[in-house]
Write a protein that holds these residues in place. Structure first.
Motif, PDB file in Angstrom:
ATOM      1  N   LEU A 269       2.762   1.300   6.441  1.00 38.73           N
ATOM      2  CA  LEU A 269       3.878   0.954   6.043  1.00 38.73           C
ATOM      3  C   LEU A 269       3.673  -0.260   4.980  1.00 38.73           C
ATOM      4  O   LEU A 269       2.277  -1.010   4.905  1.00 38.73           O
ATOM      5  CB  LEU A 269       5.110   0.503   6.994  1.00 38.73           C
ATOM      6  CG  LEU A 269       5.441   1.608   7.828  1.00 38.73           C
ATOM      7  CD1 LEU A 269       6.383   1.091   8.786  1.00 38.73           C
ATOM      8  CD2 LEU A 269       5.900   2.726   7.083  1.00 38.73           C
TER       9      LEU A 269
ATOM     10  N   TYR B 152     -14.685 -11.235   5.318  1.00 37.49           N
ATOM     11  CA  TYR B 152     -15.092 -12.430   6.254  1.00 37.49           C
ATOM     12  C   TYR B 152     -15.803 -12.070   7.490  1.00 37.49           C
ATOM     13  O   TYR B 152     -16.641 -13.194   8.092  1.00 37.49           O
ATOM     14  CB  TYR B 152     -13.937 -13.314   6.431  1.00 37.49           C
ATOM     15  CG  TYR B 152     -12.603 -12.642   6.908  1.00 37.49           C
ATOM     16  CD1 TYR B 152     -12.357 -12.151   8.264  1.00 37.49           C
ATOM     17  CD2 TYR B 152     -11.489 -12.591   6.050  1.00 37.49           C
ATOM     18  CE1 TYR B 152     -11.641 -11.553   8.802  1.00 37.49           C
ATOM     19  CE2 TYR B 152     -10.354 -12.291   6.638  1.00 37.49           C
ATOM     20  CZ  TYR B 152     -10.283 -11.642   8.014  1.00 37.49           C
ATOM     21  OH  TYR B 152      -9.074 -11.101   8.419  1.00 37.49           O
TER      22      TYR B 152
ATOM     23  N   GLY C 172      -1.680  -3.526  15.546  1.00 38.15           N
ATOM     24  CA  GLY C 172      -0.343  -3.271  14.595  1.00 38.15           C
ATOM     25  C   GLY C 172       0.951  -2.549  15.535  1.00 38.15           C
ATOM     26  O   GLY C 172       0.493  -1.796  16.497  1.00 38.15           O
TER      27      GLY C 172
ATOM     28  N   GLU D  25       0.747  -1.220   0.031  1.00 34.85           N
ATOM     29  CA  GLU D  25      -0.113  -0.103  -0.158  1.00 34.85           C
ATOM     30  C   GLU D  25       0.831   1.381  -0.010  1.00 34.85           C
ATOM     31  O   GLU D  25       2.037   1.153   0.318  1.00 34.85           O
ATOM     32  CB  GLU D  25      -0.948  -0.190   1.150  1.00 34.85           C
ATOM     33  CG  GLU D  25      -0.474  -0.344   2.638  1.00 34.85           C
ATOM     34  CD  GLU D  25      -1.817  -0.348   3.496  1.00 34.85           C
ATOM     35  OE1 GLU D  25      -2.806   0.346   3.468  1.00 34.85           O
ATOM     36  OE2 GLU D  25      -1.815  -1.314   4.505  1.00 34.85           O
TER      37      GLU D  25
ATOM     38  N   ALA E 112      -6.428   3.473  12.912  1.00 35.66           N
ATOM     39  CA  ALA E 112      -6.765   2.408  13.912  1.00 35.66           C
ATOM     40  C   ALA E 112      -5.478   1.774  14.670  1.00 35.66           C
ATOM     41  O   ALA E 112      -4.567   1.437  13.663  1.00 35.66           O
ATOM     42  CB  ALA E 112      -7.705   1.549  13.178  1.00 35.66           C
ATOM     43  N   LEU E 113      -5.466   1.358  15.645  1.00 35.97           N
ATOM     44  CA  LEU E 113      -4.492   0.849  16.618  1.00 35.97           C
ATOM     45  C   LEU E 113      -4.781  -0.670  16.373  1.00 35.97           C
ATOM     46  O   LEU E 113      -3.762  -1.508  16.342  1.00 35.97           O
ATOM     47  CB  LEU E 113      -4.656   1.140  17.825  1.00 35.97           C
ATOM     48  CG  LEU E 113      -4.060   2.599  18.657  1.00 35.97           C
ATOM     49  CD1 LEU E 113      -5.006   2.785  19.567  1.00 35.97           C
ATOM     50  CD2 LEU E 113      -2.602   2.459  18.731  1.00 35.97           C
TER      51      LEU E 113
HETATM   52  P1  HAM Z   1      -6.544  -5.120   9.965  1.00 37.68           P
HETATM   53  O1  HAM Z   1      -7.518  -4.163  10.578  1.00 37.68           O
HETATM   54  O2  HAM Z   1      -6.373  -5.281   8.338  1.00 37.68           O
HETATM   55  O3  HAM Z   1      -7.264  -6.465  10.457  1.00 37.68           O
HETATM   56  O4  HAM Z   1      -5.242  -4.868  10.670  1.00 37.68           O
HETATM   57  C1  HAM Z   1      -5.158  -4.874  12.044  1.00 37.68           C
HETATM   58  C2  HAM Z   1      -4.140  -3.724  12.413  1.00 37.68           C
HETATM   59  O5  HAM Z   1      -2.782  -3.830  11.778  1.00 37.68           O
HETATM   60  C3  HAM Z   1      -4.589  -2.288  12.239  1.00 37.68           C
HETATM   61  O6  HAM Z   1      -5.642  -1.757  12.936  1.00 37.68           O
HETATM   62  C4  HAM Z   1      -3.371  -1.548  12.172  1.00 37.68           C
HETATM   63  O7  HAM Z   1      -2.966  -1.219  13.390  1.00 37.68           O
HETATM   64  C5  HAM Z   1      -2.466  -2.741  11.609  1.00 37.68           C
HETATM   65  N1  HAM Z   1      -2.093  -2.417  10.099  1.00 37.68           N
HETATM   66  C6  HAM Z   1      -2.682  -3.187   9.191  1.00 37.68           C
HETATM   67  N2  HAM Z   1      -2.328  -2.558   7.871  1.00 37.68           N
HETATM   68  C7  HAM Z   1      -0.949  -1.958   8.273  1.00 37.68           C
HETATM   69  C8  HAM Z   1      -0.163  -1.225   7.503  1.00 37.68           C
HETATM   70  N3  HAM Z   1       0.127  -1.402   6.042  1.00 37.68           N
HETATM   71  N4  HAM Z   1       1.078  -0.564   8.139  1.00 37.68           N
HETATM   72  C9  HAM Z   1       1.135  -0.574   9.638  1.00 37.68           C
HETATM   73  N5  HAM Z   1      -0.091  -1.304  10.251  1.00 37.68           N
HETATM   74  C10 HAM Z   1      -0.873  -1.843   9.535  1.00 37.68           C
HETATM   75  C11 HAM Z   1      -6.585  -7.632  10.439  1.00 37.68           C
HETATM   76  O8  HAM Z   1      -5.551  -7.965   9.870  1.00 37.68           O
HETATM   77  C12 HAM Z   1      -7.401  -8.784  10.649  1.00 37.68           C
HETATM   78  N6  HAM Z   1      -6.762 -10.222  10.031  1.00 37.68           N
HETATM   79  C13 HAM Z   1      -7.416  -8.823  12.190  1.00 37.68           C
HETATM   80  C14 HAM Z   1      -8.145 -10.178  12.723  1.00 37.68           C
HETATM   81  C15 HAM Z   1      -7.492 -11.082  13.382  1.00 37.68           C
HETATM   82  N7  HAM Z   1      -9.421 -10.410  12.630  1.00 37.68           N
HETATM   83  C16 HAM Z   1      -9.696 -11.523  13.352  1.00 37.68           C
HETATM   84  N8  HAM Z   1      -8.570 -11.976  13.816  1.00 37.68           N
END
Ligand code: HAM
Length: 414
Positions: free
Chosen positions: A115, A249, A295, A108, A266-267
């Motif tokens: 990042l 999902y 994250g 991204e 978002a944290l």
């Molecule tokens: P997500 O909201 O895509 O959820 O990511 C979770 C957290 O990861 C975000 O709130 C952010 O803090 C961090 N994050 C995501 N993308 C980035 C990025 N490019 N750079 C820095 N930080 C980032 C998920 O990933 C789901 N799989 C969470 C989940 C687990 N749902 C159920 N179980």
């Protein structure tokens, strides 16, 4: 040569911060009875194209490997978890409470808080369909944030329910193939002008805005909040039906954590995904699941902004970095004796350093201070006695070299 855009070098300071964040994540997760697991960094691209939704697929770091396989660096851990849990279904008693700290990769645009690689703490409860699991997940999210020194004035977890929106869409006779798209529009609505969202929503606009403006209520979310109140965590949590989440999902409760100042991204984010394991295993295994990820990037930014959180981090990282003992070799003919002592002290668990090459005594003391040593031990003319100097007070004592260990035990336990 520079690192690629969106990738970080971790110099010792950044590594210390990262270790601090990881150990806090681990400590709090274990307090909740979660156990650690991990999966591969590289997965078949299909794992993500199957169910995560268009947003994440557009952000894949994917390529064809030398064996002609379509592969992708993991952008998140949830599809891997679903794959692993389906494959090992019979081996574990449910519910599973698993956590992991994967490095994830998303192609991204690099910007504040986003990042192309980041670490994210994931916690998931698999095999429990009741609201108790959702509450436990939200509570863990709050307690992680508390663990970093944030208060309810600093952070908020906004909780919503996709099932609420699905019920709404069904009641409005919106065809099922339009649900995902409509949910995405609602998810984005907070970040764009109402006219724009309204145009996309068409006839649904008025009612959707009514719900977003507080005219919706959910008995399930009221119960969730009530239970968090019983744990004295409710101040951190707010029902907000505007949270829908981007990933495709999610099927029930969804939530996201933010800084109260609203300055940062978002944290953390997560929710219930009761159908993903079924879908990814082509129906072989069905298990309800809820989880979230936090994250390290946005978290680090908020730690820097909140003085109490920053102070806590700095105290911990300094304590981990600082040396216990610096050995000053004042006379080169004492170097062997000093090395014998160093070996004994290191075996006893002290953090010990010394000059690798000949150096002036003054310089050696300077180095001892710079490395945060508590004590310097001087090997010189006084041999077979050595001089122990406490660097904070400047106090010095002469002791026989055989007595060093006992003297240090007394000093370090004081
Ligand atoms: P997500 O909201 O895509 O959820 O990511 C979770 C957290 O990861 C975000 O709130 C952010 O803090 C961090 N994050 C995501 N993308 C980035 C990025 N490019 N750079 C820095 N930080 C980032 C998920 O990933 C789901 N799989 C969470 C989940 C687990 N749902 C159920 N179980």
């Amino acid at each position: 040569m520079q690192p690629l855009p969106g990738f970080r070098d971790f110099l010792p300071n950044e590594c210390a911060r990262r270790n601090y964040i990881f150990s806090k994540w681990r400590e709090v997760a274990r307090r909740y009875g979660f156990v650690e697991w991990d999966g591969p960094v590289l997965e078949p691209t299909e794992l993500y194209t199957k169910k995560s939704g268009p947003e994440i697929v557009g952000q894949l770091f994917n390529f064809t490997d030398k064996g002609g396989r379509e592969v992708a660096m993991r952008p998140e851990l949830t599809p891997t978890l679903a794959r692993v849990v389906a494959a090992h279904d019979r081996e574990f008693k449910k519910p599973l409470k698993w956590f992991s700290i994967p490095q994830c990769f998303r192609y991204e645009k690099q910007q504040r808080g986003r990042l192309r690689e980041h670490f994210q703490f994931n916690a998931d409860i698999i095999g429990e369909a009741t609201l108790e699991a959702d509450i436990e997940a939200v509570a863990l999210c709050v307690d992680l944030l508390r663990g970093f020194g944030f208060t309810a004035h600093d952070v908020v977890v906004r909780v919503s329910d996709r099932a609420f929106w699905i019920d709404f869409l069904r009641a409005q006779n919106v065809p099922e193939e339009k649900w995902q798209e409509t949910l995405q529009i609602i998810d984005k609505s907070e970040r764009e002008p109402r006219e724009k969202t309204g145009a996309k929503l068409g006839v649904l606009a008025e009612q959707v805005f009514g719900i977003l403006d507080g005219k919706g209520s959910s008995e399930k979310l009221d119960r969730l909040l009530e239970s968090l109140r019983a744990r004295d965590l409710a101040d951190f949590v707010q029902v907000d039906l505007g949270i829908v989440r981007g990933l495709a999902y999610y099927s029930g409760v969804v939530f996201e954590a933010f800084d109260r100042g609203g300055k940062l991204r978002a944290l953390a984010g997560g929710g219930r995904y009761d159908n993903l394991i079924h879908q990814l295993s082509d129906g072989a295994v069905s298990l309800p699941a809820i989880g979230f990820a936090m994250g390290d990037v946005v978290l680090g930014e908020l730690i820097d902004e909140i003085p109490a959180a920053k102070k806590q981090m700095e105290e911990v990282t300094a304590a981990q970095r600082d040396l216990d003992i610096y050995i000053v070799v004042a006379k080169e003919e004492r170097r062997d004796a000093a090395l014998a002592q160093i070996q004994t002290l290191r075996d006893a668990g002290y953090r010990v350093d010394y000059p690798l090459t000949v150096a002036k005594v003054g310089k050696q003391f300077q180095t001892a201070e710079q490395l945060g040593a508590r004590v310097a031990i001087l090997f010189g003319d006084e041999w077979p006695q050595v001089k122990i100097k406490e660097l904070r007070t400047g106090e010095q004592t002469l002791v026989a070299h055989e007595e060093v260990a006992a003297k240090l035990t007394a000093l370090f336990s004081a």
